[in-house]
Scaffold this motif. Structure first.
Motif, PDB file in Angstrom:
ATOM      1  N   TYR A   1      -1.218   5.559   7.951  1.00  0.00           N
ATOM      2  CA  TYR A   1      -1.485   5.692   9.383  1.00  0.00           C
ATOM      3  C   TYR A   1      -2.108   7.045   9.728  1.00  0.00           C
ATOM      4  O   TYR A   1      -2.798   7.185  10.742  1.00  0.00           O
ATOM      5  CB  TYR A   1      -0.188   5.501  10.174  1.00  0.00           C
ATOM      6  CG  TYR A   1      -0.381   5.295  11.654  1.00  0.00           C
ATOM      7  CD1 TYR A   1      -0.459   4.019  12.195  1.00  0.00           C
ATOM      8  CD2 TYR A   1      -0.502   6.375  12.524  1.00  0.00           C
ATOM      9  CE1 TYR A   1      -0.638   3.826  13.556  1.00  0.00           C
ATOM     10  CE2 TYR A   1      -0.682   6.200  13.883  1.00  0.00           C
ATOM     11  CZ  TYR A   1      -0.745   4.921  14.390  1.00  0.00           C
ATOM     12  OH  TYR A   1      -0.929   4.735  15.737  1.00  0.00           O
ATOM     13  N   SER A   2      -1.886   8.050   8.884  1.00  0.00           N
ATOM     14  CA  SER A   2      -2.456   9.372   9.153  1.00  0.00           C
ATOM     15  C   SER A   2      -3.984   9.317   9.216  1.00  0.00           C
ATOM     16  O   SER A   2      -4.607  10.115   9.926  1.00  0.00           O
ATOM     17  CB  SER A   2      -2.016  10.358   8.068  1.00  0.00           C
ATOM     18  OG  SER A   2      -0.610  10.442   7.979  1.00  0.00           O
ATOM     19  N   LEU A   3      -4.582   8.397   8.486  1.00  0.00           N
ATOM     20  CA  LEU A   3      -6.039   8.264   8.532  1.00  0.00           C
ATOM     21  C   LEU A   3      -6.500   7.772   9.897  1.00  0.00           C
ATOM     22  O   LEU A   3      -7.506   8.246  10.436  1.00  0.00           O
ATOM     23  CB  LEU A   3      -6.510   7.317   7.425  1.00  0.00           C
ATOM     24  CG  LEU A   3      -6.320   7.839   5.997  1.00  0.00           C
ATOM     25  CD1 LEU A   3      -6.605   6.739   4.978  1.00  0.00           C
ATOM     26  CD2 LEU A   3      -7.216   9.052   5.747  1.00  0.00           C
ATOM     27  N   ARG A   4      -5.773   6.818  10.458  1.00  0.00           N
ATOM     28  CA  ARG A   4      -6.113   6.341  11.812  1.00  0.00           C
ATOM     29  C   ARG A   4      -5.979   7.487  12.808  1.00  0.00           C
ATOM     30  O   ARG A   4      -6.869   7.706  13.643  1.00  0.00           O
ATOM     31  CB  ARG A   4      -5.209   5.186  12.205  1.00  0.00           C
ATOM     32  CG  ARG A   4      -5.262   4.810  13.704  1.00  0.00           C
ATOM     33  CD  ARG A   4      -4.335   3.642  13.982  1.00  0.00           C
ATOM     34  NE  ARG A   4      -4.037   3.477  15.404  1.00  0.00           N
ATOM     35  CZ  ARG A   4      -4.793   2.793  16.257  1.00  0.00           C
ATOM     36  NH1 ARG A   4      -5.926   2.260  15.846  1.00  0.00           N
ATOM     37  NH2 ARG A   4      -4.425   2.653  17.513  1.00  0.00           N
ATOM     38  N   HIS A   5      -4.873   8.208  12.743  1.00  0.00           N
ATOM     39  CA  HIS A   5      -4.661   9.331  13.650  1.00  0.00           C
ATOM     40  C   HIS A   5      -5.778  10.361  13.512  1.00  0.00           C
ATOM     41  O   HIS A   5      -6.278  10.901  14.506  1.00  0.00           O
ATOM     42  CB  HIS A   5      -3.313   9.978  13.360  1.00  0.00           C
ATOM     43  CG  HIS A   5      -3.110  11.304  14.030  1.00  0.00           C
ATOM     44  ND1 HIS A   5      -3.089  11.448  15.396  1.00  0.00           N
ATOM     45  CD2 HIS A   5      -2.940  12.553  13.511  1.00  0.00           C
ATOM     46  CE1 HIS A   5      -2.901  12.727  15.710  1.00  0.00           C
ATOM     47  NE2 HIS A   5      -2.822  13.413  14.569  1.00  0.00           N
ATOM     48  N   SER A   6      -6.196  10.616  12.291  1.00  0.00           N
ATOM     49  CA  SER A   6      -7.232  11.627  12.049  1.00  0.00           C
ATOM     50  C   SER A   6      -8.584  11.189  12.604  1.00  0.00           C
ATOM     51  O   SER A   6      -9.312  11.999  13.196  1.00  0.00           O
ATOM     52  CB  SER A   6      -7.339  11.915  10.545  1.00  0.00           C
ATOM     53  OG  SER A   6      -6.095  12.357  10.026  1.00  0.00           O
ATOM     54  N   THR A   7      -8.927   9.917  12.420  1.00  0.00           N
ATOM     55  CA  THR A   7     -10.218   9.448  12.945  1.00  0.00           C
ATOM     56  C   THR A   7     -10.219   9.446  14.472  1.00  0.00           C
ATOM     57  O   THR A   7     -11.230   9.803  15.100  1.00  0.00           O
ATOM     58  CB  THR A   7     -10.535   8.041  12.422  1.00  0.00           C
ATOM     59  OG1 THR A   7      -9.479   7.136  12.791  1.00  0.00           O
ATOM     60  CG2 THR A   7     -10.679   8.036  10.913  1.00  0.00           C
TER      61      THR A   7
ATOM     62  N   ALA B   1       2.168  12.649   4.858  1.00  0.00           N
ATOM     63  CA  ALA B   1       0.932  11.896   5.120  1.00  0.00           C
ATOM     64  C   ALA B   1       1.102  10.458   4.645  1.00  0.00           C
ATOM     65  O   ALA B   1       1.615  10.209   3.557  1.00  0.00           O
ATOM     66  CB  ALA B   1      -0.243  12.549   4.420  1.00  0.00           C
ATOM     67  N   VAL B   2       0.681   9.513   5.470  1.00  0.00           N
ATOM     68  CA  VAL B   2       0.780   8.086   5.148  1.00  0.00           C
ATOM     69  C   VAL B   2      -0.541   7.420   5.510  1.00  0.00           C
ATOM     70  O   VAL B   2      -1.478   8.073   5.984  1.00  0.00           O
ATOM     71  CB  VAL B   2       1.941   7.425   5.930  1.00  0.00           C
ATOM     72  CG1 VAL B   2       3.295   7.944   5.450  1.00  0.00           C
ATOM     73  CG2 VAL B   2       1.790   7.663   7.435  1.00  0.00           C
TER      74      VAL B   2
ATOM     75  N   TRP C   1       0.808  -1.224   0.000  1.00  0.00           N
ATOM     76  CA  TRP C   1       0.000   0.000   0.000  1.00  0.00           C
ATOM     77  C   TRP C   1       0.846   1.281   0.000  1.00  0.00           C
ATOM     78  O   TRP C   1       0.347   2.357  -0.290  1.00  0.00           O
ATOM     79  CB  TRP C   1      -0.990   0.013   1.161  1.00  0.00           C
ATOM     80  CG  TRP C   1      -0.441   0.243   2.544  1.00  0.00           C
ATOM     81  CD1 TRP C   1       0.311   1.295   2.986  1.00  0.00           C
ATOM     82  CD2 TRP C   1      -0.642  -0.606   3.685  1.00  0.00           C
ATOM     83  NE1 TRP C   1       0.597   1.165   4.315  1.00  0.00           N
ATOM     84  CE2 TRP C   1       0.027   0.015   4.785  1.00  0.00           C
ATOM     85  CE3 TRP C   1      -1.323  -1.791   3.911  1.00  0.00           C
ATOM     86  CZ2 TRP C   1       0.036  -0.546   6.061  1.00  0.00           C
ATOM     87  CZ3 TRP C   1      -1.305  -2.350   5.182  1.00  0.00           C
ATOM     88  CH2 TRP C   1      -0.637  -1.737   6.244  1.00  0.00           C
ATOM     89  N   LYS C   2       2.136   1.176   0.295  1.00  0.00           N
ATOM     90  CA  LYS C   2       2.959   2.378   0.434  1.00  0.00           C
ATOM     91  C   LYS C   2       2.981   3.205  -0.853  1.00  0.00           C
ATOM     92  O   LYS C   2       2.760   4.420  -0.822  1.00  0.00           O
ATOM     93  CB  LYS C   2       4.370   1.975   0.837  1.00  0.00           C
ATOM     94  CG  LYS C   2       5.241   3.142   1.290  1.00  0.00           C
ATOM     95  CD  LYS C   2       6.582   2.628   1.800  1.00  0.00           C
ATOM     96  CE  LYS C   2       6.402   1.663   2.941  1.00  0.00           C
ATOM     97  NZ  LYS C   2       7.697   1.177   3.454  1.00  0.00           N
ATOM     98  N   GLY C   3       3.234   2.563  -1.983  1.00  0.00           N
ATOM     99  CA  GLY C   3       3.305   3.287  -3.260  1.00  0.00           C
ATOM    100  C   GLY C   3       1.988   3.906  -3.666  1.00  0.00           C
ATOM    101  O   GLY C   3       1.938   5.115  -3.988  1.00  0.00           O
TER     102      GLY C   3
END
Length: 389
Positions: free
Chosen positions: A337-343, A334-335, A317-319
């Motif tokens: 994991y940023s979505l988890r942090h944001s939620t 932004a990666v 998923w990185k690319g």
């Protein structure tokens, strides 16, 4: 018979070579021995301890201490002997345990208590960083801070190679994760009595503060929508899942169709960093997403699958995530994991209690409080204002 003076270089030089050690009393039931096989040999040191309840005598070879000047060898041998004796007095084990042994035992312990997934991750780290490293065969009772510091330096200097063959320098956060695995193994050995103190690794294995900077990247709801809109069709469902569920990317990617109960509208999280499984009651939007992802799939199939039917992983998923970040014009760091942090951030700001947030996210309340409690400062100030008379 001449007085034995092992603490003096001249006293040791006067000793006649022989197979049996010369012993000098340290304390009651404790003695330090010196074996001199030839007139030119540096000699080796031995500790002797007598158990008070049984009277049994136990011997432990300590080595030659040739790396030290002759005038310092007695003191070094005495310290090593007393450390070993203290280990025995505290109920420590007599068998020789190396760093590699401690890591292997800890991985087996995790396999029996938390499952093979976490244990396999540990085993992979130990194979790479301990088994083939000079630290692996070092006995725990002889482990020193310089051993561990040197290992940490080698760990930091080793580049990371991806499955695609690309190499990059190891980040502080990557080093922290590998050190955590080794520190846990050594602490487990301490708890099991294989060593008397954690002095050798407490300071050298301290995590680098602030290394995990990914928690600082917060994406607004609009930025999250832009990220998803600019993602490829293949990875878009995974990103949608991360945007509406506060799960770690790896936990979401490991889900199978069987983990989603369409009738009950629930999701079972079997494998996660925190270890313990949990069941989440899904809102309608999340349930609809998972129903769409599970359509026409067998129960054991990945819920979020790649185009070839395989489950996503961090290398895969990185690319695509990076490409979507660039296309959406989002912050470069932004990666996924940023979505988890944001939620999680949104849940805390909304006023949801931290215990519930921790349960949903699969982490501890102290961890949520450590990283997110400051977000409730305004709410706390408003509550205090209401106390005014």
């Amino acid at each position: 018979m001449a007085k034995i003076e092992l603490h003096k270089v001249a006293g040791r030089d006067r000793l006649s070579p022989r197979r049996d050690p010369y012993f000098q009393r340290l304390e009651t039931g404790k003695a330090l021995g010196f074996r001199k096989m030839t007139s030119t040999s540096p000699g080796s040191w031995i500790a002797r301890y007598r158990e008070q309840d049984t009277g049994r005598q136990i011997h432990e070879p300590l080595g030659t201490f040739e790396n030290l000047p002759p005038s310092e060898r007695f003191d070094a041998a005495r310290r090593a002997a007393l450390a070993w004796m203290t280990h025995l007095e505290r109920g420590g084990r007599l068998d020789v345990v190396t760093v590699a042994d401690a890591c292997r035992v800890y991985a087996e312990h995790i396999a029996s208590t938390k499952g093979d997934k976490q244990a396999d991750d540990l085993r992979a780290r130990y194979r790479r960083w301990i088994d083939a490293d000079p630290l692996g065969p070092v006995e725990l009772l002889k482990l020193k801070r310089e051993h561990v510091r040197a290992w940490r330096a080698r760990l930091h200097a080793a580049p990371i190679t991806s499955k695609a063959g690309d190499t990059r320098p190891r980040s502080d956060s990557a080093v922290n994760r590998d050190m955590t695995a080794v520190r846990a193994a050594l602490n487990h050995a301490l708890a099991e009595g294989a060593v008397a103190s954690s002095f050798a690794w407490d300071e050298p294995l301290k995590a680098t503060a602030g290394a995990d900077g990914r928690r600082t990247v917060y994406l607004t709801p609009q930025q999250r929508r832009d990220l998803i809109a600019n993602a490829s069709d293949e990875i878009r469902p995974l990103l949608r899942g991360l945007a509406i569920l506060p799960l770690r990317p790896g936990a979401l990617a490991s889900l199978t169709v069987a983990d989603f109960d369409r009738q009950q509208g629930t999701l079972r999280i079997r494998a996660d960093k925190a270890g313990a499984g949990r069941i989440i009651k899904l809102p309608a939007g999340a349930a609809a997403l998972l129903a769409d992802c599970s359509r026409d799939k067998l129960p054991g199939a990945p819920l979020f699958a790649r185009a070839d039917g395989e489950a996503w992983n961090k290398d895969a998923w990185k690319g695509p995530v990076k490409a979507a970040v660039i296309a959406a014009g989002l912050p470069a760091d932004a990666v996924a994991y940023s979505l988890r942090h944001s939620t999680i951030t949104d849940l805390v700001v909304s006023g949801l209690d931290m215990a519930t947030v921790a349960a949903l996210a699969g982490t501890s309340v102290p961890m949520i409080a450590k990283h997110y409690a400051h977000l409730q400062n305004d709410r706390a100030a408003d509550a205090l204002a209401g106390l005014a008379l």
